[in-house]
Design a protein around this motif. Structure first.
Motif, PDB file in Angstrom:
ATOM      1  N   ALA A   1       0.698  -1.195  -0.009  1.00 48.46           N
ATOM      2  CA  ALA A   1       0.144   0.365   0.044  1.00 48.46           C
ATOM      3  C   ALA A   1       0.652   0.708  -0.446  1.00 48.46           C
ATOM      4  CB  ALA A   1      -0.706   0.420   1.300  1.00 48.46           C
ATOM      5  N   GLU A   2       2.269   1.062   0.412  1.00 52.97           N
ATOM      6  CA  GLU A   2       3.350   2.212   0.681  1.00 52.97           C
ATOM      7  C   GLU A   2       3.279   2.325  -0.842  1.00 52.97           C
ATOM      8  OE1 GLU A   2       2.599   4.391   2.361  1.00 52.97           O
ATOM      9  OE2 GLU A   2       1.539   2.651   4.318  1.00 52.97           O
ATOM     10  N   LEU A   3       3.807   1.705  -1.956  1.00 50.01           N
ATOM     11  CA  LEU A   3       4.276   1.164  -2.881  1.00 50.01           C
ATOM     12  C   LEU A   3       3.480   2.714  -3.947  1.00 50.01           C
ATOM     13  CD1 LEU A   3       4.869  -1.703  -4.122  1.00 50.01           C
ATOM     14  CD2 LEU A   3       5.999  -0.189  -2.923  1.00 50.01           C
ATOM     15  N   PRO A   4       2.359   2.956  -4.770  1.00 54.11           N
ATOM     16  CA  PRO A   4       1.338   4.013  -5.493  1.00 54.11           C
ATOM     17  C   PRO A   4       2.165   5.350  -4.611  1.00 54.11           C
ATOM     18  CG  PRO A   4       0.271   2.308  -4.463  1.00 54.11           C
ATOM     19  CD  PRO A   4       0.987   2.015  -3.522  1.00 54.11           C
ATOM     20  N   PRO A   5       1.988   5.684  -3.088  1.00 47.71           N
ATOM     21  CA  PRO A   5       2.553   7.403  -3.560  1.00 47.71           C
ATOM     22  C   PRO A   5       3.637   7.817  -3.988  1.00 47.71           C
ATOM     23  CG  PRO A   5       1.421   6.114  -1.333  1.00 47.71           C
ATOM     24  CD  PRO A   5       1.493   5.080  -2.268  1.00 47.71           C
ATOM     25  N   GLN A   6       4.556   6.990  -3.816  1.00 48.97           N
ATOM     26  CA  GLN A   6       6.620   7.118  -4.435  1.00 48.97           C
ATOM     27  C   GLN A   6       6.731   6.635  -5.707  1.00 48.97           C
ATOM     28  OE1 GLN A   6       7.502   9.653  -2.318  1.00 48.97           O
ATOM     29  NE2 GLN A   6       6.025   8.931  -0.960  1.00 48.97           N
ATOM     30  N   GLN A   7       5.098   6.374  -6.366  1.00 50.78           N
ATOM     31  CA  GLN A   7       5.609   5.453  -7.634  1.00 50.78           C
ATOM     32  C   GLN A   7       5.877   4.555  -8.321  1.00 50.78           C
ATOM     33  OE1 GLN A   7       7.211   8.968 -10.504  1.00 50.78           O
ATOM     34  NE2 GLN A   7       6.663  10.325  -9.017  1.00 50.78           N
ATOM     35  N   GLY A   8       5.585   4.086  -6.532  1.00 48.59           N
ATOM     36  CA  GLY A   8       6.453   2.135  -7.307  1.00 48.59           C
ATOM     37  C   GLY A   8       5.822   1.791  -7.792  1.00 48.59           C
ATOM     38  N   ASN A   9       6.858   0.475  -8.242  1.00 47.55           N
ATOM     39  CA  ASN A   9       5.603  -0.534  -8.960  1.00 47.55           C
ATOM     40  C   ASN A   9       6.573  -1.757  -8.717  1.00 47.55           C
ATOM     41  OD1 ASN A   9       4.409  -2.052 -11.263  1.00 47.55           O
ATOM     42  ND2 ASN A   9       6.798  -2.049 -12.363  1.00 47.55           N
ATOM     43  N   LEU A  10       5.070  -2.541  -8.102  1.00 49.69           N
ATOM     44  CA  LEU A  10       5.417  -3.601  -7.668  1.00 49.69           C
ATOM     45  C   LEU A  10       5.247  -4.971  -8.614  1.00 49.69           C
ATOM     46  CD1 LEU A  10       5.835  -5.956  -4.868  1.00 49.69           C
ATOM     47  CD2 LEU A  10       2.990  -6.774  -5.721  1.00 49.69           C
ATOM     48  N   ILE A  11       6.978  -5.780  -8.609  1.00 49.53           N
ATOM     49  CA  ILE A  11       7.600  -6.262  -9.842  1.00 49.53           C
ATOM     50  C   ILE A  11       7.312  -7.882  -9.522  1.00 49.53           C
ATOM     51  CG2 ILE A  11       9.105  -7.532 -11.495  1.00 49.53           C
ATOM     52  CD1 ILE A  11       8.451  -4.513 -11.629  1.00 49.53           C
ATOM     53  N   LYS A  12       6.762  -8.668  -7.927  1.00 49.40           N
ATOM     54  CA  LYS A  12       6.847  -9.652  -7.653  1.00 49.40           C
ATOM     55  C   LYS A  12       6.767  -9.758  -5.764  1.00 49.40           C
ATOM     56  CE  LYS A  12      10.373 -11.851 -10.003  1.00 49.40           C
ATOM     57  NZ  LYS A  12      11.179 -11.701 -10.609  1.00 49.40           N
TER      58      LYS A  12
ATOM     59  N   GLU B   1      15.303   8.783  -4.618  1.00 46.28           N
ATOM     60  CA  GLU B   1      14.563   9.683  -2.995  1.00 46.28           C
ATOM     61  C   GLU B   1      13.023   9.414  -2.617  1.00 46.28           C
ATOM     62  OE1 GLU B   1      13.491  13.958  -2.649  1.00 46.28           O
ATOM     63  OE2 GLU B   1      14.342  13.347  -4.845  1.00 46.28           O
ATOM     64  N   LEU B   2      12.615   8.431  -4.194  1.00 45.15           N
ATOM     65  CA  LEU B   2      11.353   8.049  -3.643  1.00 45.15           C
ATOM     66  C   LEU B   2      11.263   6.644  -3.410  1.00 45.15           C
ATOM     67  CD1 LEU B   2       9.847   9.028  -8.016  1.00 45.15           C
ATOM     68  CD2 LEU B   2       9.168   9.328  -5.109  1.00 45.15           C
ATOM     69  N   ALA B   3      12.385   5.859  -3.168  1.00 40.63           N
ATOM     70  CA  ALA B   3      12.551   4.296  -3.166  1.00 40.63           C
ATOM     71  C   ALA B   3      12.738   4.930  -1.677  1.00 40.63           C
ATOM     72  CB  ALA B   3      13.692   3.786  -3.512  1.00 40.63           C
ATOM     73  N   PHE B   4      14.021   5.808  -1.168  1.00 34.79           N
ATOM     74  CA  PHE B   4      14.094   5.956   0.316  1.00 34.79           C
ATOM     75  C   PHE B   4      12.433   6.068   1.550  1.00 34.79           C
ATOM     76  CE2 PHE B   4      17.353   7.210   3.184  1.00 34.79           C
ATOM     77  CZ  PHE B   4      16.208   8.551   4.323  1.00 34.79           C
ATOM     78  N   LYS B   5      11.778   7.064   0.417  1.00 32.24           N
ATOM     79  CA  LYS B   5      10.572   7.584   1.117  1.00 32.24           C
ATOM     80  C   LYS B   5       9.651   6.468   1.353  1.00 32.24           C
ATOM     81  CE  LYS B   5      11.189  12.107  -0.219  1.00 32.24           C
ATOM     82  NZ  LYS B   5      10.484  13.073  -0.912  1.00 32.24           N
ATOM     83  N   SER B   6       9.507   5.429   0.600  1.00 26.42           N
ATOM     84  CA  SER B   6       8.461   4.362   0.469  1.00 26.42           C
ATOM     85  C   SER B   6       9.140   3.343   1.713  1.00 26.42           C
ATOM     86  CB  SER B   6       8.442   3.880  -0.792  1.00 26.42           C
ATOM     87  OG  SER B   6       7.007   2.539  -0.930  1.00 26.42           O
ATOM     88  N   ALA B   7      10.321   3.128   1.320  1.00 31.91           N
ATOM     89  CA  ALA B   7      11.168   2.397   2.389  1.00 31.91           C
ATOM     90  C   ALA B   7      10.676   2.341   4.017  1.00 31.91           C
ATOM     91  CB  ALA B   7      12.473   2.286   2.168  1.00 31.91           C
ATOM     92  N   CYS B   8      11.206   3.577   4.331  1.00 31.99           N
ATOM     93  CA  CYS B   8      10.222   4.485   5.352  1.00 31.99           C
ATOM     94  C   CYS B   8       9.064   4.233   5.794  1.00 31.99           C
ATOM     95  CB  CYS B   8      10.761   5.868   5.581  1.00 31.99           C
ATOM     96  SG  CYS B   8      12.672   6.439   5.638  1.00 31.99           S
ATOM     97  N   ALA B   9       7.946   5.408   4.872  1.00 29.50           N
ATOM     98  CA  ALA B   9       6.824   4.379   4.986  1.00 29.50           C
ATOM     99  C   ALA B   9       6.393   2.676   5.400  1.00 29.50           C
ATOM    100  CB  ALA B   9       5.601   5.105   4.003  1.00 29.50           C
ATOM    101  N   MET B  10       7.140   2.546   4.290  1.00 30.60           N
ATOM    102  CA  MET B  10       6.358   0.828   5.231  1.00 30.60           C
ATOM    103  C   MET B  10       7.197   0.372   6.694  1.00 30.60           C
ATOM    104  SD  MET B  10       7.922  -1.247   1.525  1.00 30.60           S
ATOM    105  CE  MET B  10       7.868  -0.458   0.153  1.00 30.60           C
ATOM    106  N   GLN B  11       8.119   0.365   6.824  1.00 24.75           N
ATOM    107  CA  GLN B  11       8.594   0.585   7.876  1.00 24.75           C
ATOM    108  C   GLN B  11       7.596   1.034   9.286  1.00 24.75           C
ATOM    109  OE1 GLN B  11      10.767  -1.798   9.326  1.00 24.75           O
ATOM    110  NE2 GLN B  11      12.170  -2.044   8.546  1.00 24.75           N
ATOM    111  N   LYS B  12       7.183   2.246   9.194  1.00 22.23           N
ATOM    112  CA  LYS B  12       6.448   3.171   9.531  1.00 22.23           C
ATOM    113  C   LYS B  12       5.006   2.365   9.973  1.00 22.23           C
ATOM    114  CE  LYS B  12       8.390   6.722   9.547  1.00 22.23           C
ATOM    115  NZ  LYS B  12       8.748   8.741   8.921  1.00 22.23           N
TER     116      LYS B  12
END
Length: 308
Positions: A43-54, A68-79
């Motif tokens: 759920a934290e991928l779309p806000p940072q333009q993330g694409n679920l590969i598998k 930068e987008l990966a960084f922000k998404s990673a932090c959002a996932m952990q939180k």
């Protein structure tokens, strides 16, 4: 479509302790928890333009247009994982590793050296941590670079050169955020101390010039121990905000005895080193280990860091 080359950030997020969940809860309940956790991360991928590969078992692989987008998404996932109330009150923990570089896109999948490096970074990451590479750090804005700390240089199988690995500090309280954002607090204090490690004929110092060292049986460790109870990369010792932190990443755990007689045990956990004492890798003191690493905080350090 023919394969295309482009630059992307590749991120792996892995659920820690999933094997233990299956053993303790059974297949159905464990799978439900893992699926819920994967949904929270995804759920934290779309806000940072993330694409679920598998989805690979208990792990997701995804890509982002920028580091930068990966960084922000990673932090959002952990939180998000930290804040979610999972089924039956279980706490879930994830580890995240990511890298940035050229990849090959082919029929919805991603291939190449960048993918391999990202997978190796997550493999050396501990629960509740985010780790990344210098290739990522180099592209980040200053505000995000200040939320990272270089902690080790990793040697990956098949690679001729090592990789500088940094940890992302994603759960700082507001005071810590203020300190990192303030240049006065970013300066290294004049009282920064040293930790001396001694083992057989070897000695090694951890200080502001060398903030992280690796101990273990592996030939690439900074201090190599000849102990069959030790893992190849058994533990790290880091200088972190004025304290020396022992980070166990072994199979058999680490035992520590301070000179005042106190004994501590860490298995995939962290301990603060104080004063002086000894470290036993994989073998408890009750078994009278003889292959010990001695540690000593130099006098000015012991004076300035007398209590936790």
């Amino acid at each position: 479509m023919s394969p295309t080359a482009t630059k992307l950030a590749v991120l792996f997020a892995d659920i820690s302790g999933s094997t233990a969940l299956y053993e303790s809860l059974g297949d159905v309940a464990a799978r439900q928890l893992i699926a819920q956790c994967i949904a929270v991360m995804s759920a934290e991928l779309p806000p940072q333009q993330g694409n679920l590969i598998k989805v690979i078992g208990d792990e997701i692989m995804c890509t982002f247009p920028t580091a930068e987008l990966a960084f922000k998404s990673a932090c959002a996932m952990q939180k998000s994982v930290r804040q979610t109330r999972f089924a039956a009150g279980h706490d879930m923990h994830i580890r995240i590793g990511f890298h940035y570089g050229e990849v090959i896109l082919d029929e919805g999948d991603v291939f190449g050296d960048t993918v391999n490096v990202a997978a190796r970074v997550v493999a050396i990451t501990r629960a509740d941590q985010i780790m990344t590479t210098q290739a990522v750090i180099d592209t980040l804005p200053r505000s995000l670079r200040e939320q990272t700390r270089q902690i080790m240089r990793a040697e990956f199988k098949g690679k001729q050169t090592g990789f500088d690995i940094s940890v992302v500090i994603w759960e700082m309280d507001e005071m810590m955020n203020t300190r990192i954002g303030n240049s006065a607090f970013r300066k290294t204090p004049e009282t920064v101390h040293e930790l001396l490690l001694s083992y057989r004929e070897q000695s090694l110092k951890v200080n502001k010039e060398k903030r992280s060292v690796m101990l273990g049986r592996g030939e690439n460790c900074d201090l190599i121990v000849h102990n069959n109870f030790a893992s190849r990369q058994h533990l790290r010792i880091e200088l972190r905000f004025g304290k020396f932190i022992l980070v166990d990443q072994s199979t058999n755990g680490t035992h520590l005895r301070r000179d005042n007689g106190q004994i501590f045990h860490a298995l995939r956990e962290e301990l603060i080193l104080q004063d002086s004492g000894s470290i036993s890798m994989g073998q408890p003191y009750a078994e009278n280990p003889v292959d010990l690493v001695q540690y000593t905080l130099l006098p000015q350090a012991a004076k300035g860091n007398a209590a936790q």
